[in-house]
Design a protein around this motif. Structure first.
Motif, PDB file in Angstrom:
ATOM      1  N   GLN A  56      -4.685   4.408  10.232  1.00  0.00           N
ATOM      2  CA  GLN A  56      -5.310   3.974   8.984  1.00  0.00           C
ATOM      3  C   GLN A  56      -5.955   5.154   8.269  1.00  0.00           C
ATOM      4  N   GLU A  57      -6.553   6.081   9.063  1.00  0.00           N
ATOM      5  CA  GLU A  57      -7.211   7.244   8.454  1.00  0.00           C
ATOM      6  C   GLU A  57      -6.208   8.068   7.658  1.00  0.00           C
ATOM      7  N   ALA A  58      -5.056   8.306   8.271  1.00  0.00           N
ATOM      8  CA  ALA A  58      -4.024   9.117   7.608  1.00  0.00           C
ATOM      9  C   ALA A  58      -3.579   8.455   6.314  1.00  0.00           C
ATOM     10  N   VAL A  59      -3.410   7.102   6.363  1.00  0.00           N
ATOM     11  CA  VAL A  59      -2.986   6.364   5.167  1.00  0.00           C
ATOM     12  C   VAL A  59      -4.021   6.504   4.066  1.00  0.00           C
ATOM     13  N   ASP A  60      -5.305   6.292   4.426  1.00  0.00           N
ATOM     14  CA  ASP A  60      -6.379   6.404   3.432  1.00  0.00           C
ATOM     15  C   ASP A  60      -6.400   7.791   2.807  1.00  0.00           C
ATOM     16  N   GLU A  61      -6.252   8.769   3.669  1.00  0.00           N
ATOM     17  CA  GLU A  61      -6.285  10.151   3.192  1.00  0.00           C
ATOM     18  C   GLU A  61      -5.152  10.403   2.198  1.00  0.00           C
ATOM     19  N   TYR A  62      -3.973   9.849   2.559  1.00  0.00           N
ATOM     20  CA  TYR A  62      -2.809  10.033   1.683  1.00  0.00           C
ATOM     21  C   TYR A  62      -3.038   9.362   0.330  1.00  0.00           C
ATOM     22  N   ASN A  63      -3.605   8.153   0.380  1.00  0.00           N
ATOM     23  CA  ASN A  63      -3.898   7.433  -0.860  1.00  0.00           C
ATOM     24  C   ASN A  63      -4.863   8.228  -1.733  1.00  0.00           C
ATOM     25  N   THR A  64      -5.878   8.834  -1.099  1.00  0.00           N
ATOM     26  CA  THR A  64      -6.830   9.651  -1.855  1.00  0.00           C
ATOM     27  C   THR A  64      -6.102  10.831  -2.501  1.00  0.00           C
ATOM     28  N   GLU A  65      -5.182  11.382  -1.732  1.00  0.00           N
ATOM     29  CA  GLU A  65      -4.419  12.515  -2.245  1.00  0.00           C
ATOM     30  C   GLU A  65      -3.619  12.116  -3.491  1.00  0.00           C
ATOM     31  N   LEU A  66      -3.068  10.883  -3.466  1.00  0.00           N
ATOM     32  CA  LEU A  66      -2.315  10.377  -4.612  1.00  0.00           C
ATOM     33  C   LEU A  66      -3.243   9.972  -5.758  1.00  0.00           C
ATOM     34  N   GLY A  67      -4.546   9.936  -5.501  1.00  0.00           N
ATOM     35  CA  GLY A  67      -5.493   9.553  -6.542  1.00  0.00           C
ATOM     36  C   GLY A  67      -5.686   8.063  -6.638  1.00  0.00           C
ATOM     37  N   LEU A  68      -5.245   7.313  -5.621  1.00  0.00           N
ATOM     38  CA  LEU A  68      -5.297   5.853  -5.710  1.00  0.00           C
ATOM     39  C   LEU A  68      -6.693   5.291  -5.451  1.00  0.00           C
ATOM     40  N   ASP A  69      -7.634   6.148  -5.013  1.00  0.00           N
ATOM     41  CA  ASP A  69      -8.987   5.653  -4.773  1.00  0.00           C
ATOM     42  C   ASP A  69      -9.775   5.507  -6.073  1.00  0.00           C
ATOM     43  N   ARG A  70      -9.249   6.107  -7.135  1.00  0.00           N
ATOM     44  CA  ARG A  70      -9.965   6.043  -8.410  1.00  0.00           C
ATOM     45  C   ARG A  70      -9.715   4.696  -9.084  1.00  0.00           C
ATOM     46  N   PRO A  71     -10.612   4.303 -10.052  1.00  0.00           N
ATOM     47  CA  PRO A  71     -10.414   3.023 -10.746  1.00  0.00           C
ATOM     48  C   PRO A  71      -9.112   3.028 -11.537  1.00  0.00           C
ATOM     49  N   PHE A  72      -8.580   1.818 -11.770  1.00  0.00           N
ATOM     50  CA  PHE A  72      -7.290   1.614 -12.426  1.00  0.00           C
ATOM     51  C   PHE A  72      -7.213   2.287 -13.800  1.00  0.00           C
TER      52      PHE A  72
ATOM     53  N   ASP B 123       0.868  -1.179   0.000  1.00  0.00           N
ATOM     54  CA  ASP B 123       0.000   0.000   0.000  1.00  0.00           C
ATOM     55  C   ASP B 123       0.904   1.229   0.000  1.00  0.00           C
ATOM     56  N   PRO B 124       0.877   2.007  -1.050  1.00  0.00           N
ATOM     57  CA  PRO B 124       1.808   3.140  -1.138  1.00  0.00           C
ATOM     58  C   PRO B 124       1.705   4.086   0.057  1.00  0.00           C
ATOM     59  N   GLY B 125       0.497   4.389   0.457  1.00  0.00           N
ATOM     60  CA  GLY B 125       0.320   5.317   1.576  1.00  0.00           C
ATOM     61  C   GLY B 125       0.972   4.787   2.835  1.00  0.00           C
ATOM     62  N   ARG B 126       0.776   3.478   3.065  1.00  0.00           N
ATOM     63  CA  ARG B 126       1.351   2.846   4.261  1.00  0.00           C
ATOM     64  C   ARG B 126       2.881   2.857   4.176  1.00  0.00           C
ATOM     65  N   MET B 127       3.390   2.584   2.956  1.00  0.00           N
ATOM     66  CA  MET B 127       4.843   2.520   2.799  1.00  0.00           C
ATOM     67  C   MET B 127       5.479   3.892   2.986  1.00  0.00           C
ATOM     68  N   ILE B 128       4.775   4.929   2.568  1.00  0.00           N
ATOM     69  CA  ILE B 128       5.354   6.268   2.675  1.00  0.00           C
ATOM     70  C   ILE B 128       5.275   6.772   4.121  1.00  0.00           C
ATOM     71  N   LEU B 129       4.100   6.561   4.738  1.00  0.00           N
ATOM     72  CA  LEU B 129       3.909   7.140   6.068  1.00  0.00           C
ATOM     73  C   LEU B 129       4.497   6.277   7.175  1.00  0.00           C
ATOM     74  N   GLY B 130       4.755   4.997   6.884  1.00  0.00           N
ATOM     75  CA  GLY B 130       5.358   4.127   7.899  1.00  0.00           C
ATOM     76  C   GLY B 130       4.298   3.408   8.725  1.00  0.00           C
ATOM     77  N   ILE B 131       4.751   2.408   9.515  1.00  0.00           N
ATOM     78  CA  ILE B 131       3.794   1.562  10.228  1.00  0.00           C
ATOM     79  C   ILE B 131       3.125   2.276  11.398  1.00  0.00           C
ATOM     80  N   SER B 132       3.671   3.355  11.877  1.00  0.00           N
ATOM     81  CA  SER B 132       3.089   4.012  13.040  1.00  0.00           C
ATOM     82  C   SER B 132       1.924   4.932  12.679  1.00  0.00           C
ATOM     83  N   ALA B 133       1.715   5.187  11.385  1.00  0.00           N
ATOM     84  CA  ALA B 133       0.636   6.097  10.986  1.00  0.00           C
ATOM     85  C   ALA B 133      -0.722   5.424  11.179  1.00  0.00           C
TER      86      ALA B 133
END
Lengths: 320, 353
Positions: free
Chosen positions: A45-61, A33-43
């Motif tokens: 889940q909300e922060a990770v999801d938010e980061y993924n949305t920011e990267l646009g990863l919530d959209r279809p492939f 999970d890119p968000g998890r890998m960038i933010l690290g294991i201590s982040a």
């Protein structure tokens, strides 16, 4: 000929689309999970999801792919997910080193391989031929990374002649060049030898001798040019492989090049960087193949007239 | 020029090829003499050693494999077999040149035909040029015999192309852009560019179709007469011989088994070697009613395992004990007509065909 070159460059479009799509699929299927890998294991889940949305990863492939491509055609390679650095300038900064090593390696392989192959063929079954053939066999079968390590051990650790990492002086280029070119060197010795052996038995070589030409002229003017045709093809194809092969060499000798950059990006799942590197490499491979084809036409007039013939025929058809 | 001057003399020549398994005896005791301006046809089946003979004259036997192990070749009195390679190179292409069998493979595919003809001129220059150099004042003389100027070479290439019937504008063509007949003309042009004294034509028409064949032969004949060139015409076609040659040598298993003038060999009322008779019987005769040809039975012997005695004995309809026991010696039938066969040896006393 020009028409042919333009035609080949237009071929870039489907190649780039095909390659980018394939790599996009593969890199997205890669676990992690890119968000998890960038933010690290201590982040959280909300922060990770938010980061993924920011990267646009919530959209279809497919939407993400279309979005990437629409930016790409405008020359926008995007930003790295790590450090938000723009991808293209970084690639253009690193690419020359990789390209230089590759070109040096191929020149080394052909520059040493072709003369050795010719010597081997002209003095068939001599001691020189046996040595060159054995040498070629060893080079063609030695794994590249192992050769890198052995050379470092000998030249850097024991003899202290060559630097073992970095890329700042001409001395730094020697070991990467040899390591990267060794397989191609083995191949070009063996190919030159066999194709030269075939050519020197041809009737036109006998004709040249019957004209009273010197043996040197017979070999280097008449036979060599004909026997180079398969060698150029093979070395050209290998050049594309070498671009990929720099990954090992860059890793072992700690060279700041594209291969190193790409490998790091793949492990970190930094999609914009991976995609950018792949696009540049795909374009390079197409252009290299084009250059080989042009050299090929120069070496063999039969091929040249085939190109011109096909263009002329089409022109005639268009007129009709 | 003295027409009786001997240009080439081959004396008891033996050539073998060394292979891994056996020695292959390709030429076994050939004697041949050629005068200036004379044309001799060498006729024989495939594998009779004709090409080997030609290559040994030029010193182009494959190195380390082919070897002259007995005999001599004299060209203008010079012993060719003991001539240094450097001197041989000066002779090849300039004084002795060869037209090879297959025009498709005898030209280098990556050079234009004009360049390929020019190469031989660059190496040797023409006789005309050599004469001009001799007459020129010493200060203008170019010591390098091959130092013809580019313009002179270009002019000569154009001239020689016209001579073989190809437009000089075609000199920028590559071999693949020309037809087989045109390629053969280029090969001939290359051989003639320096006006050689001896031209060896190794089956020059085999690879060509019949209409082109006669054109090429007429051209060789014309050029040979024009330059007073001696010609060795290697062929298996009696028609070619009849058209171009004065003398004929019939070759079998590396030997000349019959030699005579064109008239002597072609006159079927004269006695001949059984092999010659067989060869003529293998040619369709338009005037006879015979429904079938009479080919010679059997095959040419394997040159690695030649039969005892006369090499033709296994296939000869007149074979006797004597033929398998000892090799026949040369018998002269009439002036200039010789044959190697026991049937004509003095002891036998039986004359006949």
């Amino acid at each position: 000929m020009w028409k042919y070159i333009v035609k080949r460059l237009l071929l870039l479009i489907p190649v780039v689309i095909g390659v980018t799509f394939l790599v996009f699929v593969i890199i997205n299927l890669k676990p992690g999970d890119p968000g998890r890998m960038i933010l690290g294991i201590s982040a959280t889940q909300e922060a990770v999801d938010e980061y993924n949305t920011e990267l646009g990863l919530d959209r279809p492939f497919l939407v993400r792919y279309a979005d990437y491509m629409s930016h790409l055609v405008r020359g926008d390679f995007g930003l790295s997910w790590y450090g938000s650095e723009p991808v293209l300038p970084k690639i253009l900064h690193l690419y020359p080193a990789t390209l230089k090593i590759c070109i040096l390696a191929i020149l080394f392989a052909m520059g040493v391989g072709i003369p050795l192959g010719v010597l081997s063929a002209v003095k068939q079954y001599s001691l020189a031929d046996r040595i060159a053939s054995t040498f070629a066999m060893i080079l063609a079968s030695v794994p590249m990374f192992w050769l890198c390590l052995l050379m470092t051990l000998l030249f850097s650790v024991h003899l202290k002649l060559l630097p073992s990492f970095g890329l700042t002086s001409w001395k730094h280029y020697i070991m990467p060049m040899i390591a990267l070119g060794s397989n191609t060197l083995g191949l070009s010795i063996r190919l030159t030898r066999s194709s030269m052996l075939e050519e020197i038995r041809q009737d036109y070589v006998r004709t040249a001798r019957a004209k009273g030409a010197k043996e040197k002229t017979v070999i280097f003017t008449h036979a060599l040019r004909n026997s180079l045709i398969p060698v150029v093809t093979a070395c050209g194809t290998n050049f594309s492989l070498l671009l990929g092969g720099t990954v090992f060499v860059e890793a072992v000798f700690a060279i700041p090049g594209l291969g190193n950059f790409l490998i790091t990006a793949v492990t970190k799942k930094d999609i914009p960087v991976v995609m950018g590197c792949v696009v540049i490499l795909a374009i390079s491979v197409v252009i290299i193949n084009l250059i080989i084809d042009i050299v090929y036409a120069y070496l063999d007039p039969r091929i040249k007239s085939k190109y011109q013939g096909s263009i002329r025929r089409r022109r005639r058809k268009a007129v009709e | 020029m003295d027409r009786e001057e001997t240009l080439l003399k081959i004396d008891d020549l033996y050539v073998k090829y060394r292979t891994v398994d056996d020695d292959v005896y390709a030429v076994n005791g050939v004697d041949l003499e050629l005068k200036r301006g004379e044309a001799v046809g060498i006729v024989g089946e495939t594998g009779a050693g004709k090409t080997t003979l030609a290559l040994s004259i030029l010193g182009l036997l494959p190195k380390g494999v082919g070897e002259v192990y007995r005999g001599d070749i004299y060209f203008k009195g010079q012993d060719l077999l003991n001539t240094q390679e450097k001197k041989m190179r000066e002779i090849r292409g300039a004084q002795i040149s060869m037209i090879f069998q297959d025009p498709m493979t005898s030209l280098n595919p990556v050079f234009t035909v004009g360049d390929q003809i020019a190469e031989v001129l660059k190496l040797h220059g023409t006789k005309q040029y050599a004469r001009e150099q001799e007459n020129a004042p010493k200060s203008d003389r170019n010591e390098n015999k091959a130092g013809m100027s580019r313009e002179a070479i270009d002019a000569r290439v154009d001239e020689i192309l016209e001579l073989v019937g190809i437009e000089s504008s075609r000199k920028i063509c590559y071999p693949h852009q020309l037809s087989g007949g045109m390629k053969q003309r280029i090969v001939i042009a290359m051989a003639l560019a320096c006006e050689p004294d001896l031209l060896i034509a190794d089956e020059p028409t085999t690879a060509l179709d019949v209409t082109i064949q006669s054109q090429v032969l007429a051209m060789i004949d014309d050029i040979q007469k024009r330059y007073n060139t001696s010609l060795i015409m290697i062929t298996h076609d009696f028609g070619v011989v009849a058209e171009t040659c004065d003398k004929v040598a019939i070759m079998y298993a590396g030997e000349i088994i019959e030699y005579g003038t064109l008239e002597q060999i072609f006159d079927r009322s004269l006695p001949h070697h059984p092999y010659t008779v067989g060869l003529f019987n293998s040619i369709p005769d338009l005037t006879s009613d015979k429904p079938r040809l009479e080919p010679i039975s059997g095959l040419t012997p394997d040159p690695a395992h030649l039969p005892e005695g006369c090499y033709f004995s296994p296939r000869c309809p007149y074979c006797t004990e004597r033929c398998t026991a000892a090799a026949p010696s040369v018998t002269q039938l009439e002036e200039g007509h010789i044959v190697k066969c026991h049937r004509f040896s003095a002891e036998s006393g039986t004359e006949g065909r």
